[in-house]
Design an enzyme around this catalytic site. Sequence first.
Site: not given
Length: 257
Positions: A101, A171
Amino acid sequence: MTKRTSPIIVGNWKTTPANLNQAIKFIKAIDKKYSSKKNKMPKKGFYLAVPEIFISEISKECVHGYVGSQNVSGVSIGQTTGTTIPSQLLSAGATFTLIGHSEVRAQGETADQRSHKVALSLQSKLLTILCVGEHKRDKEGKYLSELEEDVRKSLSLVSRNNFNNLIIAYEPVWAIGGDTPATTHECFEVVIAIRRALASLVGIDYAKKVHVLYGGTVTKENALSFIQEGGVDGLLIGRASQDVVSFMEIISSCYGA
Ligand code: PEP
């Protein structure tokens, strides 16, 4: 790409909620709302990446979703302090983990560490969601080749047979935590680049087994458009997954329930 019959809806709780009681209340509330629509949805229809300390309790409570972690270690069992290995997460009740992430990368995670995390997580049979995404875009499209290189490096230690337990979440860092998501067209273009990188690693047949998600300012208004027009199999959701009502609205919209 093999389309799943069900969309893959993943929430990322990050450092919320403040304590276990609130986490349990959340799970009970979402399960109740889910139950009221359950004939339109699968028995388990969402994934929640929760703070590690909550995994064992939350996974016992959560009837309609899968519980996982937001990061995992790539080191082997033994003498490393302050980190959790995949077998420990599995034994606590986790079924999946996020890796890479952007907020973990910002804390200094290296490409080498990431590649070990992904390989160990997959070997241990955790469903593994690798997050990738550019910080900004350039007119020449260099960000696309950088992103493909990131995918190749992060997966460099993964054996072909483990690709069916791998998910990639696109993302774009510029879209996370803000108010401007990518357009479905921007998303689609990157999905193609991700598939190109996967195919260059393992060939098209194995590459097809990998599902791709979009994350970055997903709301109930835009959620379905990424699945219908953005070429993805599901969503990775930050803020909107931290509220029972908005998370359930997104789940319902993706299932048409
Ligand atoms: C995230 O942090 O993974 C994310 C997608 O956040 P948000 O949905 O809040 O933009």
